[in-house]
Design a protein around this motif. Sequence first.
Motif, short mmCIF file in Angstrom:
data_model
loop_
_atom_site.label_atom_id
_atom_site.label_comp_id
_atom_site.label_asym_id
_atom_site.label_seq_id
_atom_site.Cartn_x
_atom_site.Cartn_y
_atom_site.Cartn_z
N SER A 85 43.53 46.07 41.63
CA SER A 85 43.87 45.12 42.69
C SER A 85 45.36 45.05 42.97
N THR A 86 46.17 45.05 41.91
CA THR A 86 47.62 44.88 42.08
C THR A 86 48.39 46.19 42.06
N GLY A 87 47.78 47.23 41.48
CA GLY A 87 48.48 48.51 41.36
C GLY A 87 49.51 48.53 40.25
N ILE A 88 49.54 47.49 39.42
CA ILE A 88 50.52 47.42 38.33
C ILE A 88 50.00 48.19 37.11
N ASP A 89 50.88 49.01 36.52
CA ASP A 89 50.54 49.79 35.35
C ASP A 89 50.82 49.01 34.06
N TYR A 90 49.99 49.25 33.05
CA TYR A 90 50.15 48.65 31.72
C TYR A 90 50.12 49.77 30.69
N ASN A 91 50.81 49.55 29.57
CA ASN A 91 50.90 50.58 28.54
C ASN A 91 50.50 50.03 27.18
N LEU A 92 49.80 50.85 26.42
CA LEU A 92 49.45 50.53 25.04
C LEU A 92 49.84 51.73 24.20
N GLN A 93 50.81 51.53 23.30
CA GLN A 93 51.28 52.61 22.44
C GLN A 93 51.05 52.22 20.99
N ILE A 94 50.15 52.93 20.33
CA ILE A 94 49.76 52.57 18.96
C ILE A 94 49.58 53.82 18.12
N ASN A 95 49.82 53.67 16.83
CA ASN A 95 49.52 54.71 15.87
C ASN A 95 48.22 54.33 15.17
N VAL A 96 47.16 55.07 15.42
CA VAL A 96 45.83 54.75 14.89
C VAL A 96 45.68 55.34 13.49
N ILE A 127 39.19 35.37 38.27
CA ILE A 127 40.49 35.69 37.69
C ILE A 127 41.40 36.23 38.80
N THR A 128 42.59 35.64 38.92
CA THR A 128 43.58 36.12 39.88
C THR A 128 44.87 36.44 39.14
N TYR A 129 45.73 37.20 39.83
CA TYR A 129 47.04 37.54 39.28
C TYR A 129 48.11 37.04 40.23
N ASN A 130 49.11 36.33 39.69
CA ASN A 130 50.18 35.80 40.52
C ASN A 130 51.40 36.69 40.41
N MET A 131 51.81 37.27 41.57
CA MET A 131 52.92 38.20 41.58
C MET A 131 54.25 37.52 41.29
N GLU A 132 54.33 36.21 41.49
CA GLU A 132 55.57 35.49 41.24
C GLU A 132 55.73 35.19 39.75
N SER A 133 54.69 34.66 39.11
CA SER A 133 54.77 34.27 37.70
C SER A 133 54.37 35.39 36.75
N HIS A 134 53.72 36.44 37.29
CA HIS A 134 53.21 37.57 36.48
C HIS A 134 52.23 37.07 35.42
N GLU A 179 56.46 30.41 52.34
CA GLU A 179 55.11 29.91 52.07
C GLU A 179 54.09 31.01 52.20
N GLU A 180 54.26 31.89 53.19
CA GLU A 180 53.32 32.99 53.38
C GLU A 180 53.39 33.98 52.23
N SER A 181 54.64 34.23 51.73
CA SER A 181 54.81 35.18 50.64
C SER A 181 54.17 34.67 49.36
N ILE A 182 54.40 33.37 49.05
CA ILE A 182 53.83 32.78 47.84
C ILE A 182 52.31 32.80 47.89
N LYS A 183 51.76 32.48 49.05
CA LYS A 183 50.31 32.46 49.20
C LYS A 183 49.74 33.85 49.01
N SER A 184 50.43 34.88 49.54
CA SER A 184 49.94 36.25 49.44
C SER A 184 50.12 36.81 48.05
N ALA A 185 50.95 36.15 47.20
CA ALA A 185 51.22 36.67 45.87
C ALA A 185 50.05 36.47 44.92
N GLU A 186 49.07 35.65 45.27
CA GLU A 186 47.90 35.40 44.42
C GLU A 186 46.82 36.41 44.78
N ILE A 187 46.58 37.36 43.87
CA ILE A 187 45.67 38.47 44.16
C ILE A 187 44.46 38.40 43.23
#
Length: 345
Positions: free
Chosen positions: A224-235, A90-97, A76-84
């Motif tokens: 907030s989450t430290g998660i990296d995202y990538n965008l790779q495009i040919n302009v 706007i929040t991000y859920n570490m469980e559902s991504h 229960e504590e882990s699930i609660k802490s997963a909502e950042i």
Amino acid sequence: MRKVLVSLVLILSIFVIFGSTVPAGIVYAADGFDESSDDDDTYVVDDSSNVTYEDDDYFDYEGDIDLYTGLPKGSEESIKSAEISVTDGITYNMESHMFNFAVTGGTFSSSVTNKMVTTGAVNFAVSGEFNVAVYKDGAKLNGIPKSVSEDGSYTVLTWDDNSEKQLMSFQIVKKETGRLSQYVMPDGFVAKSVYKDGVETDKGFGSVDLTKEGYYEITYTCSSTGIDYNLQINVDHTPPQVTFEGLDKKDKARGPVTVKGLESEDRVSVTRDKRKTSLGRDNTLDESGVYNVLVTDKAGNTTTKSFEILMYMNIKSVFLIIAFVAILVAIGVALYITRKNLRVR
């Protein structure tokens, strides 16, 4: 007497040795013991999780540990802490991504956040009861799809009896695109690195310049989450290089007009006198009328051309005239024969 004393010393030694043994499974941080505390049974277990255990609450868990919270996975504590929290509302859920957007009556969830650009599919989920709709390029979609993948600009709206609110907007682009001249980072995100044609370039201050053509690899991170995202495009900003053969300087023609320079992946839309039509053989238009031709390449760049084909004698016209004359002759012959028969009677 001496034997009694020796026996007492042995018993006391055994008691001290076994009484000071740490129970199996307990982990103590090097600096976790609080010497100033009045409760000698209070310790900090693993200072990376900052969780306090008292008395007999020993940390003997042997299952999976949540990567982000350091707590037993699924607890229960882990699930609660997963909502950042990412930004306000706007929040991000570490469980559902998924990014969660709070609304009165429930939650709207999306695999991308507000102002994000992606080349992949976007997933949606709705919990609760409230009014919500998804629009693509200004057109309302039927219901709330589980996912969308076609390139375009998307907007999500919610409303009640008193007001309407935009929850989020985002773009799906093709891997080769001309839709973007810059990428403004979503709120709560910062650019980490930008490469153009394999060479690291300026990552800007809150936005990445995409006015120059080339292959871009953009890495950005959520603060907030430290998660990296990538965008790779040919302009690609160059519009289709097509020409219209048969037009004069005033964009008029007294004969067929041929569209030259079309690529295999180009899409062509044609209207004649405001009615939809299509190119003929060899990409030629030969009927008289006012035309509008729109050519779109695979990157989404467009070239448009409006022109008029004036009346002229083409093969089709000649056949029509011959057919018309033949009909008139046939009618004349039929009338002549009918009158002759009437006179004979």
